[in-house]
Motif scaffolding. Sequence first.
Motif, mmCIF file in Angstrom:
data_model
loop_
_atom_site.group_PDB
_atom_site.id
_atom_site.type_symbol
_atom_site.label_atom_id
_atom_site.label_comp_id
_atom_site.label_asym_id
_atom_site.label_seq_id
_atom_site.Cartn_x
_atom_site.Cartn_y
_atom_site.Cartn_z
ATOM 1 N N ILE A 42 0.840 -1.345 -0.033
ATOM 2 C CA ILE A 42 0.038 0.031 0.206
ATOM 3 C C ILE A 42 0.865 1.311 0.135
ATOM 4 C CG2 ILE A 42 -1.611 1.413 1.490
ATOM 5 C CD1 ILE A 42 -2.913 -1.350 2.263
ATOM 6 N N ALA A 43 2.071 1.204 1.063
ATOM 7 C CA ALA A 43 2.781 2.430 0.865
ATOM 8 C C ALA A 43 3.343 2.737 -0.323
ATOM 9 C CB ALA A 43 3.656 2.382 2.143
ATOM 10 N N TYR A 44 4.026 1.719 -1.061
ATOM 11 C CA TYR A 44 5.068 1.829 -2.206
ATOM 12 C C TYR A 44 4.036 2.330 -3.301
ATOM 13 C CZ TYR A 44 8.000 0.884 -5.718
ATOM 14 O OH TYR A 44 8.808 0.960 -7.124
ATOM 15 N N ILE A 45 2.843 1.662 -3.387
ATOM 16 C CA ILE A 45 2.163 2.096 -4.763
ATOM 17 C C ILE A 45 1.498 3.593 -4.560
ATOM 18 C CG2 ILE A 45 -0.020 1.228 -5.981
ATOM 19 C CD1 ILE A 45 0.818 -1.632 -5.451
ATOM 20 N N ALA A 46 0.955 3.923 -3.279
ATOM 21 C CA ALA A 46 0.400 4.943 -3.082
ATOM 22 C C ALA A 46 1.547 6.082 -3.150
ATOM 23 C CB ALA A 46 -0.277 4.919 -1.590
ATOM 24 N N VAL A 47 2.764 6.034 -2.780
ATOM 25 C CA VAL A 47 3.789 6.997 -2.615
ATOM 26 C C VAL A 47 4.167 6.967 -4.362
ATOM 27 C CG1 VAL A 47 6.259 7.661 -2.309
ATOM 28 C CG2 VAL A 47 4.655 6.729 -0.467
ATOM 29 N N TYR A 48 4.184 5.985 -5.020
ATOM 30 C CA TYR A 48 4.824 6.010 -6.452
ATOM 31 C C TYR A 48 3.818 6.817 -6.943
ATOM 32 C CZ TYR A 48 5.605 4.720 -11.100
ATOM 33 O OH TYR A 48 6.096 4.846 -12.551
ATOM 34 N N HIS A 49 2.398 6.481 -7.088
ATOM 35 C CA HIS A 49 1.461 7.381 -7.835
ATOM 36 C C HIS A 49 1.272 8.643 -7.261
ATOM 37 C CE1 HIS A 49 -0.082 4.064 -10.398
ATOM 38 N NE2 HIS A 49 0.161 3.211 -9.314
ATOM 39 N N THR A 64 -5.197 8.612 -7.940
ATOM 40 C CA THR A 64 -5.813 7.971 -6.912
ATOM 41 C C THR A 64 -6.671 6.632 -7.355
ATOM 42 O OG1 THR A 64 -6.214 9.837 -5.625
ATOM 43 C CG2 THR A 64 -7.419 8.071 -4.890
ATOM 44 N N THR A 65 -7.361 6.911 -8.319
ATOM 45 C CA THR A 65 -8.175 5.633 -8.536
ATOM 46 C C THR A 65 -7.238 4.475 -9.306
ATOM 47 O OG1 THR A 65 -10.083 6.811 -9.394
ATOM 48 C CG2 THR A 65 -9.863 4.708 -10.656
ATOM 49 N N ARG A 66 -6.153 4.727 -9.983
ATOM 50 C CA ARG A 66 -5.227 3.877 -10.378
ATOM 51 C C ARG A 66 -4.567 3.203 -9.289
ATOM 52 N NH1 ARG A 66 -2.017 7.102 -13.179
ATOM 53 N NH2 ARG A 66 -3.446 7.399 -14.762
ATOM 54 N N SER A 67 -4.300 4.041 -8.258
ATOM 55 C CA SER A 67 -3.483 3.409 -7.209
ATOM 56 C C SER A 67 -4.227 2.376 -6.527
ATOM 57 C CB SER A 67 -3.044 4.935 -6.184
ATOM 58 O OG SER A 67 -2.313 4.332 -5.223
ATOM 59 N N VAL A 68 -5.427 2.795 -6.180
ATOM 60 C CA VAL A 68 -6.437 1.725 -5.432
ATOM 61 C C VAL A 68 -6.450 0.608 -6.287
ATOM 62 C CG1 VAL A 68 -8.661 1.400 -4.605
ATOM 63 C CG2 VAL A 68 -7.499 3.588 -4.236
ATOM 64 N N VAL A 69 -6.627 0.460 -7.644
ATOM 65 C CA VAL A 69 -7.077 -0.490 -8.519
ATOM 66 C C VAL A 69 -5.734 -1.292 -8.477
ATOM 67 C CG1 VAL A 69 -7.266 -1.413 -10.708
ATOM 68 C CG2 VAL A 69 -8.800 0.355 -9.634
ATOM 69 N N VAL A 70 -4.476 -0.680 -8.616
ATOM 70 C CA VAL A 70 -3.215 -1.506 -8.534
ATOM 71 C C VAL A 70 -2.937 -2.103 -7.336
ATOM 72 C CG1 VAL A 70 -0.737 -1.124 -8.925
ATOM 73 C CG2 VAL A 70 -2.327 -0.276 -10.548
ATOM 74 N N THR A 71 -3.245 -1.352 -6.147
ATOM 75 C CA THR A 71 -2.970 -2.083 -4.803
ATOM 76 C C THR A 71 -3.773 -3.138 -4.752
ATOM 77 O OG1 THR A 71 -2.543 0.210 -3.970
ATOM 78 C CG2 THR A 71 -2.925 -1.560 -2.306
ATOM 79 N N ILE A 72 -5.187 -3.220 -4.965
ATOM 80 C CA ILE A 72 -5.785 -4.456 -4.780
ATOM 81 C C ILE A 72 -5.547 -5.361 -5.413
ATOM 82 C CG2 ILE A 72 -8.321 -5.159 -5.164
ATOM 83 C CD1 ILE A 72 -9.368 -2.278 -4.612
#
Length: 90
Positions: A42-49, A64-72
Amino acid sequence: RECTSPMFSTGWRRAWPTKTSGMHVSDVFNGLAKSLADAVIIAYIAVYHGLTTKGGAEGIGSSTTRSVVVTIIWIALAHLFFTILFYYNR
Protein backbone atom coordinates in the motif's frame (compact mmCIF):
# COMPACT_ATOMS: atom_id res chain seq x y z
CA ARG A 1 -15.56 -9.69 34.29
CA GLU A 2 -17.93 -12.00 32.45
CA CYS A 3 -19.84 -10.85 29.39
CA THR A 4 -23.56 -10.71 30.11
CA SER A 5 -24.79 -10.73 26.53
CA PRO A 6 -27.07 -13.71 25.75
CA MET A 7 -25.13 -14.24 22.54
CA PHE A 8 -21.93 -14.78 24.53
CA SER A 9 -23.44 -16.33 27.61
CA THR A 10 -20.71 -18.95 28.05
CA GLY A 11 -18.13 -16.35 29.03
CA TRP A 12 -14.68 -15.92 27.58
CA ARG A 13 -13.02 -18.34 30.00
CA ARG A 14 -15.03 -21.23 28.59
CA ALA A 15 -15.06 -20.00 24.98
CA TRP A 16 -11.34 -19.18 24.64
CA PRO A 17 -10.05 -22.79 24.56
CA THR A 18 -12.50 -23.74 21.81
CA LYS A 19 -11.47 -20.72 19.72
CA THR A 20 -7.74 -21.39 20.05
CA SER A 21 -7.69 -25.17 19.89
CA GLY A 22 -7.31 -25.21 16.09
CA MET A 23 -4.91 -22.28 15.97
CA HIS A 24 -1.15 -22.64 15.73
CA VAL A 25 1.62 -20.17 16.49
CA SER A 26 2.50 -20.25 12.79
CA ASP A 27 -0.97 -18.90 11.99
CA VAL A 28 -0.20 -15.78 14.02
CA PHE A 29 3.14 -15.27 12.29
CA ASN A 30 1.55 -15.86 8.87
CA GLY A 31 -1.04 -13.19 9.64
CA LEU A 32 1.65 -10.77 10.76
CA ALA A 33 3.70 -11.42 7.61
CA LYS A 34 0.65 -10.78 5.42
CA SER A 35 -0.12 -7.58 7.30
CA LEU A 36 3.43 -6.33 6.88
CA ALA A 37 3.37 -7.18 3.17
CA ASP A 38 0.05 -5.36 2.78
CA ALA A 39 1.47 -2.27 4.48
CA VAL A 40 4.54 -2.24 2.24
CA ILE A 41 2.47 -2.74 -0.92
CA ILE A 42 0.00 0.00 0.00
CA ALA A 43 2.71 2.48 0.97
CA TYR A 44 4.91 1.84 -2.05
CA ILE A 45 2.14 2.03 -4.63
CA ALA A 46 0.46 5.06 -3.03
CA VAL A 47 3.73 6.99 -2.81
CA TYR A 48 4.72 6.06 -6.35
CA HIS A 49 1.40 7.16 -7.84
CA GLY A 50 1.34 10.26 -5.64
CA LEU A 51 4.79 11.40 -6.73
CA THR A 52 4.14 10.79 -10.43
CA THR A 53 0.83 12.64 -10.52
CA LYS A 54 0.41 15.32 -13.18
CA GLY A 55 -2.53 17.34 -14.43
CA GLY A 56 -3.98 19.12 -11.40
CA ALA A 57 -7.17 17.95 -9.74
CA GLU A 58 -8.11 15.62 -12.59
CA GLY A 59 -4.67 14.00 -12.43
CA ILE A 60 -4.99 13.53 -8.68
CA GLY A 61 -8.35 11.81 -9.15
CA SER A 62 -7.09 9.45 -11.84
CA SER A 63 -3.87 8.71 -9.91
CA THR A 64 -5.87 7.89 -6.79
CA THR A 65 -8.16 5.56 -8.71
CA ARG A 66 -5.24 3.89 -10.46
CA SER A 67 -3.40 3.54 -7.15
CA VAL A 68 -6.38 1.84 -5.48
CA VAL A 69 -6.92 -0.58 -8.37
CA VAL A 70 -3.24 -1.49 -8.64
CA THR A 71 -3.00 -1.93 -4.86
CA ILE A 72 -5.99 -4.28 -4.78
CA ILE A 73 -4.49 -6.40 -7.55
CA TRP A 74 -1.05 -6.57 -5.90
CA ILE A 75 -2.52 -7.43 -2.49
CA ALA A 76 -4.59 -10.23 -4.03
CA LEU A 77 -1.46 -11.60 -5.74
CA ALA A 78 0.57 -11.29 -2.53
CA HIS A 79 -2.09 -13.15 -0.55
CA LEU A 80 -2.12 -15.87 -3.20
CA PHE A 81 1.67 -16.15 -2.94
CA PHE A 82 1.59 -16.28 0.88
CA THR A 83 -1.17 -18.87 0.87
CA ILE A 84 0.85 -21.10 -1.44
CA LEU A 85 4.03 -20.50 0.55
CA PHE A 86 2.56 -21.04 4.02
CA TYR A 87 -0.08 -23.70 3.46
CA TYR A 88 1.06 -25.80 0.49
CA ASN A 89 3.37 -28.01 2.58
CA ARG A 90 1.04 -28.45 5.55
